[in-house]
Design an enzyme around this catalytic site. Structure first.
Site, PDB file in Angstrom:
ATOM      1  N   ASP A   1       0.726  -1.098  -0.011  1.00 24.32           N
ATOM      2  CA  ASP A   1      -0.018   0.122   0.141  1.00 24.32           C
ATOM      3  C   ASP A   1       0.904   1.191   0.075  1.00 24.32           C
ATOM      4  O   ASP A   1       0.403   2.520   0.066  1.00 24.32           O
ATOM      5  CB  ASP A   1      -1.143   0.115   0.896  1.00 24.32           C
TER       6      ASP A   1
ATOM      7  N   CYS B   1      -2.241   3.362   5.964  1.00 25.79           N
ATOM      8  CA  CYS B   1      -1.683   2.682   7.103  1.00 25.79           C
ATOM      9  C   CYS B   1      -2.513   2.940   8.493  1.00 25.79           C
ATOM     10  O   CYS B   1      -2.709   2.150   9.051  1.00 25.79           O
ATOM     11  CB  CYS B   1      -0.414   3.047   7.293  1.00 25.79           C
TER      12      CYS B   1
END
Length: 364
Positions: free
Chosen positions: A219, A355
């Site tokens: 990510d 995150c």
């Protein structure tokens, strides 16, 4: 044979709410009060940004719940920001990784509901485990009355990027790794990812084990903007290191790959900021995720997609920050409002906006 199926929705589908977390007083930042205060402030700013688009739940340890309630009582957003007390004083901020990964459970018959997959979070390969976060997924699902889905593998939400249309991107280094899944083959792990996420095709990108605290999560490297379109974080190093190699390998894999429907990918690169714009990480910080001998995570593709918006990271490099906004406007501008958020501490701690979030899908 199971009598139900599981399916992970793409991040751009509607959410019921988003889960964030305040760092605990006894967590990994307990000896660094300035960093603790800055991380708290940035998570709070992120919560307020997401609250412009959809509801937010901020989980907070009991020792900080009154402080959190007082703070958010003064924050006015179109959508509610709820503070949720959670047992344990060692809370971390990376809910993408230690919170459940929410999926749609279908069957038997016509029954459908939202459940959470518990991927047995172990502190990023036993690097930074605390009881509060290693037990978070199971406790949260129980306390919030969501169904709990067991799995035989260990991974984190930041390691899993799906287009909601059958395709999953992952880095091999963050999952096929003895610090998470000793003795398991890539095929065994892939089979379990297919079962728990409802995908049809897994695209493996090499990554690098030990390059950062996550072993190179997807990510911060490559993200779907929509099916068939991937934003890739372009390394920006004066002297190329393994990070540049990872970026080049990612481009090579994705350029020759097709998704689950047989479509080639449109790849859009977003260059990372100039390292010269930032001071070196603080010295003498031990045991804190992201700091010890690791490069800060300054990736513009670590964005979050609330309903109708793009929460886009900004880092303090004016030229690259502006360029990232232009790319986001080109990719999302007709359908989403671009909402830039400056983060300075979170990248040093090893993560970013994506995150620090975990969405719960709006379904049924």
């Amino acid at each position: 044979m199971s009598d139900f199926t599981l399916r992970r929705r793409a991040e751009w589908t509607p959410h019921r709410r988003v889960i964030l977390a305040w760092p605990g007083l006894e967590g990994i930042l307990k000896d660094y009060p300035e960093m603790l205060a800055k991380a708290t402030q940035e998570v709070s700013t992120l919560a307020a940004a997401i609250g412009q688009f959809e509801p937010v739940t901020v989980v907070v340890g009991a020792e900080r719940i009154e402080e959190a309630q007082a703070h958010f009582a003064d924050v006015n957003t179109p959508f509610p920001i709820e503070t949720r007390q959670f047992e344990g004083s060692e809370m971390d901020v990376w809910t993408r990784d230690f919170a459940p990964v929410f999926v749609i459970k279908e069957g038997p018959g016509s029954s459908r509901n939202v459940v959470g997959v518990d991927y047995n979070f172990n502190g990023w390969g036993d690097k930074y485990p605390t009881p509060t976060i290693t037990e978070f997924a199971k406790k949260f699902l129980s306390e919030e009355n969501y169904g709990w889905i067991e799995t035989s593998i260990v991974t984190e939400g930041g390691a899993l990027e799906t287009d909601g249309d059958g395709t999953l991107l992952v880095t091999e280094s963050s999952i096929v790794n003895d610090n998470r899944n000793p003795g398991k083959s890539r095929q065994e792990i892939e089979d379990e990812l297919i079962r728990t996420l409802g995908v049809e095709k897994v695209i493996w990108i090499p990554g690098r084990s030990g390059l950062d605290s996550t072993d190179c999560h997807i990510d911060a490297l490559a993200r779907f903007a929509r099916p068939g379109v991937i934003l890739v974080s372009k390394a920006n190093e004066v002297k190329p290191t393994d990070w540049t190699v990872v970026y080049e390998e990612t481009l090579e894999v994705l350029s020759s790959a097709t998704d689950a429907k047989g479509r080639p990918f449109e790849i859009i690169e977003v260059e990372e900021p100039d390292e010269e714009c930032f001071e070196p990480p603080p010295k003498g910080v031990k045991g804190v995720k992201g700091i010890e001998e690791e490069r800060a995570v300054r990736s513009y593709v670590n964005y979050f997609l609330p309903i109708g918006g793009v929460i886009l990271p900004q880092f303090g490099d004016p030229a690259h920050d502006a360029a990232a906004i232009r790319v986001a406007q080109q990719v999302f501008g007709e359908e989403r409002m671009i909402y830039p958020v400056l983060i300075e501490q979170l990248p040093i701690l090893g993560g970013g906006i994506h995150c620090a979030t975990q969405e719960v899908p709006l379904f049924p």
